[in-house]
Design a protein around this motif. Structure first.
Motif, PDB file in Angstrom:
ATOM      1  N   ALA A 107       0.843  -1.261  -0.010  1.00 44.50           N
ATOM      2  CA  ALA A 107       0.125   0.037   0.010  1.00 44.50           C
ATOM      3  C   ALA A 107       0.832   1.221   0.008  1.00 44.50           C
ATOM      4  N   ALA A 108       1.819   1.149   0.702  1.00 44.54           N
ATOM      5  CA  ALA A 108       2.823   2.384   0.782  1.00 44.54           C
ATOM      6  C   ALA A 108       3.597   2.529  -0.517  1.00 44.54           C
ATOM      7  N   GLU A 109       4.005   1.381  -1.096  1.00 46.03           N
ATOM      8  CA  GLU A 109       4.471   1.588  -2.512  1.00 46.03           C
ATOM      9  C   GLU A 109       3.469   2.059  -3.420  1.00 46.03           C
ATOM     10  N   ALA A 110       2.457   1.539  -3.320  1.00 46.32           N
ATOM     11  CA  ALA A 110       1.366   2.130  -4.317  1.00 46.32           C
ATOM     12  C   ALA A 110       1.034   3.594  -4.181  1.00 46.32           C
ATOM     13  N   ALA A 111       0.990   3.843  -2.858  1.00 47.45           N
ATOM     14  CA  ALA A 111       0.595   5.274  -2.413  1.00 47.45           C
ATOM     15  C   ALA A 111       1.888   6.111  -3.016  1.00 47.45           C
ATOM     16  N   LEU A 112       3.057   5.566  -2.706  1.00 46.27           N
ATOM     17  CA  LEU A 112       4.400   6.535  -3.089  1.00 46.27           C
ATOM     18  C   LEU A 112       4.264   6.561  -4.723  1.00 46.27           C
ATOM     19  N   ALA A 113       3.848   5.284  -5.309  1.00 42.01           N
ATOM     20  CA  ALA A 113       4.027   5.448  -6.940  1.00 42.01           C
ATOM     21  C   ALA A 113       3.096   6.444  -7.426  1.00 42.01           C
ATOM     22  N   ASP A 114       1.660   6.337  -6.615  1.00 40.88           N
ATOM     23  CA  ASP A 114       0.867   7.476  -7.344  1.00 40.88           C
ATOM     24  C   ASP A 114       0.805   8.781  -6.918  1.00 40.88           C
ATOM     25  N   ARG A 115       1.825   9.216  -5.669  1.00 45.70           N
ATOM     26  CA  ARG A 115       2.229  10.390  -5.351  1.00 45.70           C
ATOM     27  C   ARG A 115       3.207  10.844  -6.260  1.00 45.70           C
ATOM     28  N   GLU A 116       4.107   9.822  -6.640  1.00 46.64           N
ATOM     29  CA  GLU A 116       5.323  10.250  -7.373  1.00 46.64           C
ATOM     30  C   GLU A 116       4.798  10.383  -8.882  1.00 46.64           C
ATOM     31  N   ALA A 117       3.889   9.627  -9.297  1.00 50.10           N
ATOM     32  CA  ALA A 117       3.154   9.992 -10.688  1.00 50.10           C
ATOM     33  C   ALA A 117       2.487  11.144 -10.494  1.00 50.10           C
ATOM     34  N   PHE A 118       1.953  11.483  -9.417  1.00 51.86           N
ATOM     35  CA  PHE A 118       1.297  12.673  -9.603  1.00 51.86           C
ATOM     36  C   PHE A 118       2.048  14.184  -9.730  1.00 51.86           C
ATOM     37  N   PHE A 119       3.166  13.956  -8.921  1.00 51.20           N
ATOM     38  CA  PHE A 119       4.018  15.005  -8.701  1.00 51.20           C
ATOM     39  C   PHE A 119       4.688  15.265  -9.972  1.00 51.20           C
ATOM     40  N   ARG A 120       5.207  14.010 -10.492  1.00 54.80           N
ATOM     41  CA  ARG A 120       5.973  13.902 -11.833  1.00 54.80           C
ATOM     42  C   ARG A 120       4.932  14.595 -13.071  1.00 54.80           C
ATOM     43  N   THR A 121       3.783  14.022 -12.940  1.00 52.35           N
ATOM     44  CA  THR A 121       2.774  14.725 -13.958  1.00 52.35           C
ATOM     45  C   THR A 121       2.627  16.285 -13.633  1.00 52.35           C
ATOM     46  N   LEU A 122       2.541  16.621 -12.531  1.00 58.44           N
ATOM     47  CA  LEU A 122       2.373  18.031 -12.023  1.00 58.44           C
ATOM     48  C   LEU A 122       3.588  18.781 -12.493  1.00 58.44           C
ATOM     49  N   ASN A 123       4.701  18.163 -12.203  1.00 60.17           N
ATOM     50  CA  ASN A 123       6.104  18.851 -12.500  1.00 60.17           C
ATOM     51  C   ASN A 123       6.282  18.935 -13.800  1.00 60.17           C
ATOM     52  N   GLU A 124       5.923  18.137 -14.803  1.00 62.13           N
ATOM     53  CA  GLU A 124       6.017  18.282 -16.066  1.00 62.13           C
ATOM     54  C   GLU A 124       5.147  19.110 -16.704  1.00 62.13           C
ATOM     55  N   THR A 125       3.828  19.179 -16.345  1.00 59.26           N
ATOM     56  CA  THR A 125       2.802  19.970 -16.872  1.00 59.26           C
ATOM     57  C   THR A 125       2.533  21.272 -16.433  1.00 59.26           C
ATOM     58  N   SER A 126       3.359  21.380 -15.345  1.00 58.28           N
ATOM     59  CA  SER A 126       3.069  23.008 -14.731  1.00 58.28           C
ATOM     60  C   SER A 126       3.580  24.048 -15.493  1.00 58.28           C
ATOM     61  N   PRO A 127       2.931  24.883 -15.622  1.00 57.53           N
ATOM     62  CA  PRO A 127       3.648  26.101 -16.168  1.00 57.53           C
ATOM     63  C   PRO A 127       4.715  26.938 -15.497  1.00 57.53           C
ATOM     64  N   LEU A 128       4.777  26.471 -14.268  1.00 56.84           N
ATOM     65  CA  LEU A 128       6.026  27.085 -13.331  1.00 56.84           C
ATOM     66  C   LEU A 128       7.197  26.048 -13.540  1.00 56.84           C
ATOM     67  N   GLY A 129       8.374  26.927 -13.808  1.00 55.88           N
ATOM     68  CA  GLY A 129       9.553  26.031 -14.007  1.00 55.88           C
ATOM     69  C   GLY A 129      10.023  25.669 -12.596  1.00 55.88           C
ATOM     70  N   VAL A 130      10.476  24.318 -12.603  1.00 58.29           N
ATOM     71  CA  VAL A 130      11.123  23.819 -11.172  1.00 58.29           C
ATOM     72  C   VAL A 130      12.504  23.387 -11.630  1.00 58.29           C
ATOM     73  N   LEU A 131      13.442  23.715 -10.749  1.00 59.26           N
ATOM     74  CA  LEU A 131      14.842  23.245 -10.815  1.00 59.26           C
ATOM     75  C   LEU A 131      15.403  22.826  -9.461  1.00 59.26           C
ATOM     76  N   VAL A 132      16.643  22.154  -9.614  1.00 56.76           N
ATOM     77  CA  VAL A 132      17.283  21.891  -8.417  1.00 56.76           C
ATOM     78  C   VAL A 132      18.638  22.166  -8.486  1.00 56.76           C
ATOM     79  N   VAL A 133      19.330  22.910  -7.718  1.00 55.17           N
ATOM     80  CA  VAL A 133      20.624  23.314  -7.998  1.00 55.17           C
ATOM     81  C   VAL A 133      21.396  23.237  -6.810  1.00 55.17           C
ATOM     82  N   SER A 134      22.668  23.029  -6.919  1.00 55.00           N
ATOM     83  CA  SER A 134      23.799  22.937  -5.701  1.00 55.00           C
ATOM     84  C   SER A 134      23.867  24.502  -5.019  1.00 55.00           C
TER      85      SER A 134
END
Length: 573
Positions: free
Chosen positions: A153-180
């Protein structure tokens, strides 16, 4: 025997011979000394080992001894040992086999549980674990099943959450980046990639502030280093080094966790918003320029009725300065009164979008102005629904024009007396007043004598001058409360309020005398004299319209003229 003589021995040659020496049989010597028992010793000098048993006899002073070779003595034990070893080995082998079978049977549920757990872990098995066996093992299986179910259940929830955030991240009009900490870009979503890869070079691995326009790069890099050193969130608004250069807003926040410091940044292209803001600013400046250039006073009030803005004409009209308006309600800045009744008016109660309202503005110094007020809503702007625009126009010229028009409609422009309409209005008001119509009032009609001779001899200008002088003489001869009107030509009408007929007769006689004594000099030096024929009557209670008393007075006026002119005739009814 105590004599140490051998009485019996299997070897006949040793019977009645002395016993063996101590070195040959030490146990015999001990037995002769009183020891009894069984012990193992060597038989003779260098002989094989044997078992010796010695016991003294109680009835005789003898010692009986027996010797048995050790091999013979231990032979049964050896055989028994061999039998026991063989039997034990066979029994052990059988027991081991039985134990293995029993243990295998007991451990079979564990193997089943292991196999099911492996299959569950690999995804080849999805059902509940049921290895069989005892309740304890089933409890363990249930616990493992619960752990795997929770994990799945945790893996499924994590997968759904990851898919949601990945979709949101890729389709969002906001640019998101990670920098050092050095600004190097380690990750960016599609929106950020689209914004940052303006020169066709992928942004990954590059410092983000190197992508900023060169004119701002050093300042941005310095601000970034200071923000990293403090570990505080930081926000930038800067242009990229592209053509056309988009304007971005960037906000960075430190990411929690161990290891090297990383920062997540959010980018937003605000070029359109900045363009709109600049256009709005220009529009605001144009609106302010218009407001400051128009003649009307314009006041903007907020939802609390407080003054937000006044244009220069409004400041001048109210005799105020901008610093005197902070947080003041408009009703305290400007006082309005009804122009007819003089009652105070609350500007907030005026109808919004209900058209103009004619009122009087009273300043703090008591100065009163005729103004026209229009209250409108601020439309099309979110958050300004309850804002009001108050437009104040100087209404004095209009009111003066209207007053002039009203005066001209009721007065004769030459003599400035009432005209026929004005006289009818005054007499109609008297007849409509139930309280006053029962009083004693008089109406007179006056017609100048010989006016045509003045017009013909001296011209129309002299005739007009004569009419003006006659108007002045009539007004001076009557009371201020009376109404005098020029009906047309040289015909006049008089309304004498609260005037009994004797009083009216006296006043009109004095007027007749004044007119008869008046002389007017023409341009050629010729003197012109005039007189008047006057007929008058009282206002009766049954008079309904102005024509009723005016007709009676007019009849008397004609009677005076036909009776020789320069006379006064009263109605006899």
């Amino acid at each position: 025997m105590r004599s140490q003589t051998t009485l019996f021995h299997p070897d006949a040659s040793r019977i009645m011979q002395p016993v063996a020496q101590p070195d040959e049989n030490p146990l015999l010597q001990r037995a002769l000394a009183g020891w009894q028992g069984v012990a193992e010793s060597r038989h003779g000098r260098g002989g094989a080992r044997a078992l010796y048993a010695y016991r003294p006899l109680s009835n005789a002073n003898w010692v009986v001894g027996a010797v048995l070779p050790a091999d013979e003595a231990y032979a049964p034990i050896a055989r028994l040992t061999r039998v026991l070893l063989v039997s034990g080995g066979l029994a052990g082998a059988v027991l081991i086999a039985l134990a293995w079978l029993v243990l295998r049977r007991l451990l079979r549920p564990l193997d089943t549980l292991r196999e099911q757990v492996e299959a569950l872990h690999e995804g080849r098995y999805t059902g509940p674990l049921s290895p069989g066996g005892g309740a304890e093992l089933q409890a363990v299986a249930d616990a493992v099943s619960g752990v795997f179910a929770a994990r799945q259940a945790a893996e499924a929830a994590l997968a759904d959450r990851e898919a949601f955030f990945r979709t949101l991240n890729e389709t969002s009009p906001l640019g998101v980046l990670v920098v050092s900490a050095g600004g190097e870009i380690g990750y960016c979503n599609q929106a950020a990639h689209h914004l940052l890869a303006h020169d066709g070079t992928p942004p990954l691995g590059r410092s983000w502030f190197e992508l900023v326009a060169s004119c701002e790069r050093d300042e941005v890099a310095s601000m970034w280093s200071a923000a990293v050193a403090m570990g505080a969130p930081v926000r930038f608004s800067c242009a990229l080094g592209a053509e056309p250069a988009p304007l971005l807003t960037l906000r960075f926040q430190a990411m929690p966790g161990d290891g090297p410091a990383r920062y997540v940044g959010v980018l937003l292209d605000i070029s359109a918003e900045e363009t709109a803001r600049q256009a709005l600013s220009m529009e605001r400046e144009r609106a302010l320029a218009i407001l400051e250039s128009i003649r009307e006073a314009v006041v903007l009030t907020n939802h609390l009725g407080e003054v937000e803005y006044l244009n220069p004409p409004a400041l001048a009209m109210l005799d105020l300065r901008p610093f005197e308006l902070a947080g003041r309600p408009f009703n305290r800045v400007a006082r309005f009164v009804d122009c007819a009744s003089g009652h105070p008016l609350n500007i907030g109660t005026l109808s919004v979008d209900g058209g103009a309202r004619q009122v009087d503005l009273v300043r703090d110094d008591g100065t009163r102005f005729a103004v026209e007020v229009t209250v409108s809503r601020v439309g099309g702007a979110q958050g300004f629904e309850d804002y009001r625009v108050v437009v104040i126009q100087d209404d004095a010229p209009r009111r003066e024009r209207e007053a002039t028009h009203r005066w001209e409609a009721l007065h004769d422009p030459l003599t400035r007396l009432c005209n026929r309409r004005g006289f009818h209005q005054a007499l109609s008001a008297l007849l409509a007043d139930e309280m006053r119509r029962g009083g004693e009032h008089a109406v007179a009609m006056l017609d100048l004598d010989h006016f045509k001779a003045v017009n013909d001899g001296g011209g129309h200008l002299l005739g007009d001058a004569l009419l003006q002088e006659v108007a002045t003489l009539i007004a001076q001869s009557l009371r201020a409360s009376d109404v005098v009107a020029r009906l047309g030509g040289d015909e006049f009408a008089l309304l004498l309020y609260d005037c009994p007929l004797p009083v009216a007769e006296r006043l009109l006689s004095e007027l007749l005398s004044a007119l008869g004594n008046y002389r007017l000099e023409g341009p050629d030096g010729r003197l012109y004299h005039i007189s008047a024929s006057i007929g008058y009557t009282r206002v009766k209670p049954d008079d309904q319209i102005p024509a009723d008393p005016m007709a009676r007075a007019d009849v008397r006026c004609y009677a005076a003229k036909h009776g020789g002119r320069n006379r006064l005739v009263m109605s006899g009814d």
